[in-house]
Each structure stands twice: as structure tokens, then as C-alpha cells.
Design a protein around this motif. Sequence first.
Motif, PDB file in Angstrom:
ATOM      1  N   ASP A  68      -6.231  12.552  10.505  1.00 35.22           N
ATOM      2  CA  ASP A  68      -5.664  12.993  11.780  1.00 35.22           C
ATOM      3  C   ASP A  68      -6.570  12.559  12.937  1.00 35.22           C
ATOM      4  OD1 ASP A  68      -5.550  15.342  13.991  1.00 35.22           O
ATOM      5  OD2 ASP A  68      -3.607  15.141  12.991  1.00 35.22           O
ATOM      6  N   PRO A  69      -5.985  12.140  14.084  1.00 35.77           N
ATOM      7  CA  PRO A  69      -6.810  11.668  15.214  1.00 35.77           C
ATOM      8  C   PRO A  69      -7.855  12.674  15.667  1.00 35.77           C
ATOM      9  CG  PRO A  69      -4.504  11.113  15.587  1.00 35.77           C
ATOM     10  CD  PRO A  69      -4.550  11.960  14.356  1.00 35.77           C
ATOM     11  N   ILE A  70      -7.533  13.962  15.608  1.00 36.72           N
ATOM     12  CA  ILE A  70      -8.497  14.978  16.043  1.00 36.72           C
ATOM     13  C   ILE A  70      -9.728  14.975  15.142  1.00 36.72           C
ATOM     14  CG2 ILE A  70      -8.848  17.457  16.355  1.00 36.72           C
ATOM     15  CD1 ILE A  70      -5.931  17.708  17.089  1.00 36.72           C
ATOM     16  N   GLN A  71      -9.519  14.715  13.846  1.00 38.24           N
ATOM     17  CA  GLN A  71     -10.630  14.737  12.895  1.00 38.24           C
ATOM     18  C   GLN A  71     -11.429  13.439  12.895  1.00 38.24           C
ATOM     19  OE1 GLN A  71     -11.747  17.236  10.972  1.00 38.24           O
ATOM     20  NE2 GLN A  71     -10.235  18.619  11.882  1.00 38.24           N
ATOM     21  N   GLN A  72     -10.838  12.362  13.426  1.00 43.02           N
ATOM     22  CA  GLN A  72     -11.533  11.070  13.375  1.00 43.02           C
ATOM     23  C   GLN A  72     -12.846  11.090  14.136  1.00 43.02           C
ATOM     24  OE1 GLN A  72      -9.013   7.678  14.304  1.00 43.02           O
ATOM     25  NE2 GLN A  72      -7.268   8.636  13.271  1.00 43.02           N
ATOM     26  N   THR A  73     -12.897  11.867  15.233  1.00 40.66           N
ATOM     27  CA  THR A  73     -14.116  11.904  16.036  1.00 40.66           C
ATOM     28  C   THR A  73     -15.264  12.590  15.301  1.00 40.66           C
ATOM     29  OG1 THR A  73     -13.410  13.975  17.076  1.00 40.66           O
ATOM     30  CG2 THR A  73     -12.800  11.923  18.186  1.00 40.66           C
ATOM     31  N   ARG A  74     -14.961  13.310  14.232  1.00 40.84           N
ATOM     32  CA  ARG A  74     -16.003  14.056  13.520  1.00 40.84           C
ATOM     33  C   ARG A  74     -16.296  13.498  12.136  1.00 40.84           C
ATOM     34  NH1 ARG A  74     -15.395  20.288  13.395  1.00 40.84           N
ATOM     35  NH2 ARG A  74     -17.610  19.969  12.928  1.00 40.84           N
ATOM     36  N   LEU A  75     -15.668  12.377  11.783  1.00 38.45           N
ATOM     37  CA  LEU A  75     -15.817  11.844  10.428  1.00 38.45           C
ATOM     38  C   LEU A  75     -17.259  11.524  10.073  1.00 38.45           C
ATOM     39  CD1 LEU A  75     -12.795   9.438   9.793  1.00 38.45           C
ATOM     40  CD2 LEU A  75     -13.357  11.557   8.608  1.00 38.45           C
ATOM     41  N   PHE A  76     -18.052  11.107  11.076  1.00 40.90           N
ATOM     42  CA  PHE A  76     -19.414  10.664  10.792  1.00 40.90           C
ATOM     43  C   PHE A  76     -20.443  11.746  11.081  1.00 40.90           C
ATOM     44  CE2 PHE A  76     -16.872   6.921  11.982  1.00 40.90           C
ATOM     45  CZ  PHE A  76     -16.916   6.245  10.773  1.00 40.90           C
ATOM     46  N   GLU A  77     -19.974  12.991  11.244  1.00 43.54           N
ATOM     47  CA  GLU A  77     -20.899  14.106  11.407  1.00 43.54           C
ATOM     48  C   GLU A  77     -21.405  14.554  10.041  1.00 43.54           C
ATOM     49  OE1 GLU A  77     -19.222  17.326  13.543  1.00 43.54           O
ATOM     50  OE2 GLU A  77     -18.699  16.122  15.305  1.00 43.54           O
ATOM     51  N   ARG A  78     -22.643  15.020  10.023  1.00 47.50           N
ATOM     52  CA  ARG A  78     -23.222  15.504   8.776  1.00 47.50           C
ATOM     53  C   ARG A  78     -22.440  16.699   8.236  1.00 47.50           C
ATOM     54  NH1 ARG A  78     -29.129  16.890  10.549  1.00 47.50           N
ATOM     55  NH2 ARG A  78     -27.944  17.599  12.354  1.00 47.50           N
ATOM     56  N   PHE A  79     -22.154  16.666   6.964  1.00 48.19           N
ATOM     57  CA  PHE A  79     -21.551  17.771   6.215  1.00 48.19           C
ATOM     58  C   PHE A  79     -20.134  18.116   6.667  1.00 48.19           C
ATOM     59  CE2 PHE A  79     -26.174  18.681   6.696  1.00 48.19           C
ATOM     60  CZ  PHE A  79     -26.552  18.232   5.444  1.00 48.19           C
ATOM     61  N   HIS A  80     -19.546  17.283   7.521  1.00 48.95           N
ATOM     62  CA  HIS A  80     -18.173  17.575   7.937  1.00 48.95           C
ATOM     63  C   HIS A  80     -17.195  17.001   6.920  1.00 48.95           C
ATOM     64  CE1 HIS A  80     -14.709  18.354  10.424  1.00 48.95           C
ATOM     65  NE2 HIS A  80     -14.322  17.100  10.267  1.00 48.95           N
ATOM     66  N   ARG A  81     -16.221  17.814   6.542  1.00 46.03           N
ATOM     67  CA  ARG A  81     -15.183  17.370   5.618  1.00 46.03           C
ATOM     68  C   ARG A  81     -13.837  17.694   6.238  1.00 46.03           C
ATOM     69  NH1 ARG A  81     -16.786  19.631  -0.207  1.00 46.03           N
ATOM     70  NH2 ARG A  81     -15.268  18.051  -0.826  1.00 46.03           N
ATOM     71  N   VAL A  82     -12.919  16.773   6.134  1.00 48.04           N
ATOM     72  CA  VAL A  82     -11.604  16.950   6.740  1.00 48.04           C
ATOM     73  C   VAL A  82     -10.856  18.043   5.993  1.00 48.04           C
ATOM     74  CG1 VAL A  82      -9.414  15.851   7.301  1.00 48.04           C
ATOM     75  CG2 VAL A  82     -11.538  14.542   7.460  1.00 48.04           C
ATOM     76  N   PRO A  83     -10.516  19.132   6.679  1.00 52.04           N
ATOM     77  CA  PRO A  83      -9.829  20.238   5.983  1.00 52.04           C
ATOM     78  C   PRO A  83      -8.430  19.833   5.530  1.00 52.04           C
ATOM     79  CG  PRO A  83      -9.879  20.624   8.366  1.00 52.04           C
ATOM     80  CD  PRO A  83     -10.746  19.418   8.104  1.00 52.04           C
ATOM     81  N   GLY A  84      -8.103  20.225   4.284  1.00 58.31           N
ATOM     82  CA  GLY A  84      -6.756  19.994   3.768  1.00 58.31           C
ATOM     83  C   GLY A  84      -6.460  18.566   3.367  1.00 58.31           C
ATOM     84  N   ALA A  85      -7.481  17.689   3.382  1.00 59.66           N
ATOM     85  CA  ALA A  85      -7.234  16.287   3.030  1.00 59.66           C
ATOM     86  C   ALA A  85      -6.931  16.161   1.538  1.00 59.66           C
ATOM     87  CB  ALA A  85      -8.441  15.437   3.402  1.00 59.66           C
ATOM     88  N   ARG A  86      -5.924  15.353   1.227  1.00 59.16           N
ATOM     89  CA  ARG A  86      -5.576  15.128  -0.178  1.00 59.16           C
ATOM     90  C   ARG A  86      -6.502  14.068  -0.754  1.00 59.16           C
ATOM     91  NH1 ARG A  86      -0.743  11.639  -2.656  1.00 59.16           N
ATOM     92  NH2 ARG A  86      -0.918  12.290  -4.841  1.00 59.16           N
ATOM     93  N   GLY A  87      -7.228  14.433  -1.806  1.00 49.93           N
ATOM     94  CA  GLY A  87      -8.119  13.488  -2.459  1.00 49.93           C
ATOM     95  C   GLY A  87      -8.077  13.686  -3.952  1.00 49.93           C
ATOM     96  N   ARG A  88      -8.749  12.795  -4.678  1.00 50.34           N
ATOM     97  CA  ARG A  88      -8.756  12.924  -6.140  1.00 50.34           C
ATOM     98  C   ARG A  88      -9.580  14.134  -6.572  1.00 50.34           C
ATOM     99  NH1 ARG A  88      -6.529   8.503  -8.439  1.00 50.34           N
ATOM    100  NH2 ARG A  88      -6.233   6.723  -7.042  1.00 50.34           N
ATOM    101  N   THR A  89     -10.455  14.583  -5.687  1.00 53.70           N
ATOM    102  CA  THR A  89     -11.237  15.786  -5.934  1.00 53.70           C
ATOM    103  C   THR A  89     -11.682  16.333  -4.593  1.00 53.70           C
ATOM    104  OG1 THR A  89     -13.222  16.701  -7.001  1.00 53.70           O
ATOM    105  CG2 THR A  89     -13.369  14.464  -6.153  1.00 53.70           C
TER     106      THR A  89
END
Length: 733
Positions: free
Chosen positions: A522-543
Motif C-alpha cells: 500500500d502507498p501509505i506503507q511504502q514510506t516506512r518499508l526501510f524503517e528498522r523493525f517495521h513490518r507491513v500489517p496484514g501483508a500476505r506472505g508465505r510466513t
Amino acid sequence: MNESAIPEAGGDRAAALDVVEALRRAGDVGRDLLKVDWGSTPLGVPESWPRSLSTMVRVVVSSRFAMWMAWGPELTFFCNEAYRRDTLGTKYPWALGRPAHEVWAEIWDDIGPRIEAVLRTGVATWDESLLLFLERSGYVEETYHTFSYSPLTDDAGAIVGMLCVVSEGTEQVVGERRMATLRELGSESTAGRDDREYLRAASRHLAANSQSLPFTLVYLFGEDEQSADLICSTGISADHPAAPLTLDGSRELPWWPLPELRQGETVIVDGIDSSFKDLPTGFWEKPPTQAAVLTLPHPLQSERPYGFLVVGANRYRPLDDQYLSFLGLIAAQLASGISSSRAYGEERRRAEELAELDRAKTAFFTNVSHELRTPLTLLIGPAEDALADAEQDLPEPQRHRLEMIARNGERLLKLVNTLLDFSRLESGRADSSFEAIDLARYTAELASMFDSAFARAGLRFEIDCPELPEPVFVDREMWAKIVLNLLSNALKFTFTGGVTVRLGHDGDTAWLAVADTGTGVDPIQQTRLFERFHRVPGARGRTHEGSGIGLALVAELAELHGGRVQVQSTPGVGSTFTVEVPFGHAHLADEKLASERREISVEREAADFLAEANRWLLPTEEPSAPAPSDAEIRERPRVLVVDDNADMRDYVTALLADEYLVATASDGAEALRMARTDPPDLVLTDVTMPVLDGFGLLAALHGDPATLQIPVVMLSARAGEEGVVEGLEAGAD
């Protein structure tokens, strides 16, 4: 004046009648001029005035512009209504018909020479905003006038007087002076200064206006509110009795009324010139007679003021509402600066505390990482030795357990190593060595290590790394971490389509792009992707596993290379991560350049990443127990185990398989579909999972009448009572 007394002579009588009529029409000034005993003056009665005098009097009294004139041997004074209103003050009507040098005795040293020059030479004068000290209001007053003195001639053409056309600009001059002080004061920056530094800097602007502010004192209250310390002053020496370094409000003092000050109040102190000897005068020749004491108000009216401002007032201006309003604005501006300085100081202290916490955290990560590596090595090493021992082959259940120990030990070791790398970068102790390499070849070798993982996941994997025009200076180990982190991230969040690795250049910059057709961000989360320990809430991943520092590590490593990382992403379409690094080594310190080539094993660098990727792709292993009979199947309770970690699903299933029929799901959404299709007797779920977490699954099950009665037990690594309370409050069994 009696009209019957006017002689019959044609010209004189007509002129006299004209001037009398003009004076009658000239309002109060005209009527008061008619009351003057002109016979006692050198000019005589109006009926004897020459036509030239009568004409000039008519001109003056009929004009709406401020004028005064002087005529005859004593320069007898005339003026009109505008001049009386704007300038004459309390001298009216006494001044009418008197010699000009008596009317303006206090300024005759200034204007007398000008008038004498006009009478002698016949040349007019011009003065703009000339400072004159008038005594027109009961005290000596600072005034500014723009005026011209012009010669007046009699009927024979001889110079017998002068005409003054005047415009007073006192309010404008004083107002501009005050506005300049407020403007300069408002421009004074508080950044990087504490309140005392700010006040001392701001006092320069107060000192520049010594006309309005002959001397100033700024005090700040102490913690006890009963004393105040002098912070800065202008126009007065530090050892002057009127400027004590400390004021104690618990004692009766002959100076500033500290106990009387309240928020927003102003106290006027009279007679200070008699209370103190040798008071400073500022711009003027004589000291102030009054002082204004104003509080420096706190923004919150309920709070005590910061301190107070003492201003020695200009004795040549009335300490009226306008003057006090000007001083109030100064006090408000100083108070605002104090507030900003203290807020800045508080922010700086918080930043320093956070920086100290950050340093402590980094030291903690470093120390703990080192401490964990030894026991992890002693766990993983023997497990791998046992698995590799060809002479003493392990039975299958034991081999399965040791494989699980080895896999998860390697996973934990990778996490520890990542934390250690990051702590080194944070503390500036990263061991880097940059050398010129064939970046296309090295990148292709690193990327190719993921061929089998993408194939197992059923994804298309393309590597497009054409040769670059020149070698690129990189640290081999760091570049490997950049490439492998981006590929691992792409595999984790891509379920269909594929991933492409491209290398290229643009001018003096080489770039690496890893593009996927995954879930996107999501565009709102893109600005925080490279922050330490930040994880995109609700993102679908293999784990849902991960430390949240992989992309932050990429950003830090790219910066060490003099480059940067960017992302372009569209939810549901995919993401492209681009790392840019410059050609050449001008951006690198000389001591960071490698003196010789370092050999790095690509397989070793990629091993941990591939092991983690393979864990995501592990099929769910059913427990190796004898197949139950149909009767046993009907009798056994059915349990649905939900966890995104394949080893954890396998382990829990093995524990339950002897007594329960176990089904498994890798996330909450899959488990919800299975529960609605074939409701189990119990749901055993992890809390933290991709797509739909344990709390979301619990809420969905309780919100569906078909699954409302299914008991739900939640498993979590969250420690402490808070986690238990949170689960129970959510409705877990």
C-alpha cells in the motif's frame, strides 16, 4: 472688531472687511483671533493692516492644511484651525498675537536660525521629519515635523515675515521605530539555543532602539517563584543599583515590584530618576522618570510566568496605551521565544535520551548476538554431525527430529547474524572493504542460487545482468546481502507469476532492480518499508516470520556504498526494488578500498537465505503413525492445527497424531475455509500469521453461527500475563 470703526478709504476698508469676514468663517481660531488686542501689538488694529497682511491672514485661516505665519518686527504669531488641532496643544489660544520666539521658546534654538535665514535671504527652507522637543502638553515632548519656511512680503515687496506649511509625522516616526524593533525581534531564531542564549541574542534588537527603550532588564523566575535572576540587560551597566543580579521577593525592595507581578499584569513605577542616581539615558540627554514592569507570560495562563521585563520609558513620550501595547508585544515575543527555546531544549534532551537508548540497544544486540552464537553453534554442530554420520545411521523418527533441530538452529543463527550485522552498521563499526568487481557476473552468480527455490515455488525466475561499461566498487559480502535479501523478500511475497533480476546503468550510476508480481505494498506503507523493525500489517506472505530488518539492512548497506534504495509498488500487481550505486571510488574513503581481492564463497553467503526459503516451501508432513481404522476415525476428536511455520505444524501434528485426527492450515484464511467446510472439534492456532492472524480467525469463527461453538486454543510466543489476558478477552478457550 467694530465694523463702524473701519475707515472709508476704499482699499483699506475693503481689505479690513475681507479679513474680518474671513476670520468669522474660520471657526474657533478665527473668532479667537478677533478677540486679540491687536492695538497692543506692533501690527496695530486690522483696519490699519496693509493689504498684503490681510491677504495672507485670509489664506492661512481658510486653508485646511496646517499653517502658521509670523509678521512684522516681532514676528507676531498667526495659525489656522488645522495647526491648532495638530500641533499647538495647550499653548492655544495664548499663542495668538504673541511674538513667535515666545510661542516656540523651547525650540527657538532650532527654528530661529532657519527663520532668520529666510528673512535675510528670501530663500525658503525645507526640513523633513525634524526632531523638535515641544512643550505643548504639559511636558517636554519628542515630536517630528516636515515643514517649509517661506518669505512673506509687504505691499512694497519687502520681506516682513514668514509662512510655515507643516505636517507632523510624530506618530509615523515613532510607530515605524517600534515596528522595526518588533520585526527584528520576531526574526530572531531560537533554534539550537536555550532560553538564556535566546534572550541575550534578542537583547541586541532592544538595544538598537534606545529611543523607545533607554534601558531594559530581563529577569527569569527561579524554581521557588520568590526570586528572579537577571539574564540580560541593555543600556545599563551590570553593577548599577537598578539592575541587581538577583531579586528576592521575600524582602521589601526599593525597586521592581516582584511580589505584585501576576500573569499578564503590567506595573508602572514612577519617579525612578529620583530613586536611582546616574540612571542611563539611552538616546536622550536625560534619564527616564518612569519604568514599566511586564510579565513574560507562559502560553498556558494557568502556569506561572517565565519572568518579567523592566523597561525604562522614554521620558519624552507619554506612557500611554500605545506605548504600553508596544512593550506588551515585546514581552509576548520574548515569552514566545523562551517557550520555543525550552521546547527545543526538551526535544533535544529527548533526542539525546533516545540516542542513548539506541546506543544501548545496539550494544545489547551486539552482546546478545555474540552470546547466542556459541550455544547455537554447539546445538547445530552436533546435530549436523549426527545427521552426517554414515557409520551410525539414525532411525527415521530421530533423524526427523535432528533435521528439525538443525533447520531451526540455522534459522536462529541467521537471525542472530543479521542482528549483529545491523548493530555493527548502527554503531559505525561495520568492517567494509570495497573493490572493483565485475558486478554483472557477481550479481548473476548470487541470483542463480535461488533457481531451485523459485522452481519449487512454481514461479518464473529471470536474470538479466548484461556487462556494465566498467567495474563497480562494492564490498562483496555487503552486496551479497543486498541481492539475497531482495530475492528472499520477493519469494516470500510472490505466489504467482515470477521475479526478475535486472542490472543496468544510467550515466555515472549502476543500478540493480528486483521486480516481482507479488502482493504489492500500500502507498501509505511504502514510506516506512526501510524503517528498522517495521513490518507491513496484514501483508500476505508465505510466513509471518521475520525480524523486520531485512529491507532496513539493504538501505543501510546501499548508503554505505554511496547509493540508495527505492521502491515502486502497486497492491495486487507487484513491487520493484531498485538499488543505485555510483561508479568510481571518489565517494569512498581511501582506507575503505581493498588492497587485495577477497575471495567470497557465493554458496556460503546464500546458504542461510536458501535454507529459510526452503522452509517456507516445505510440504506439510503427516505424522508417521499406523493408519487408524474406520472405527478409530469415528471415535477420535478432530483438531485443526493452524501455523505458518512448517516445522511447527509438523511438530504439533506429531504430538497429537496418536490421539486425534489432525488437519493443518498455513494461515488463518485457509483455516477458516476448512472450518466452515468441515467443522473440527477444536482449533489450535498460532497468533501471528500472514493474511489472517489468530485473533482475526477467532473473531471470524465466533461471528459465524456454524462455527461459533468450536473451541479455540491459541498458541503464541508472546510472554507474560498481558498476552494471556489479551487472548482470553478476545474469546479464546
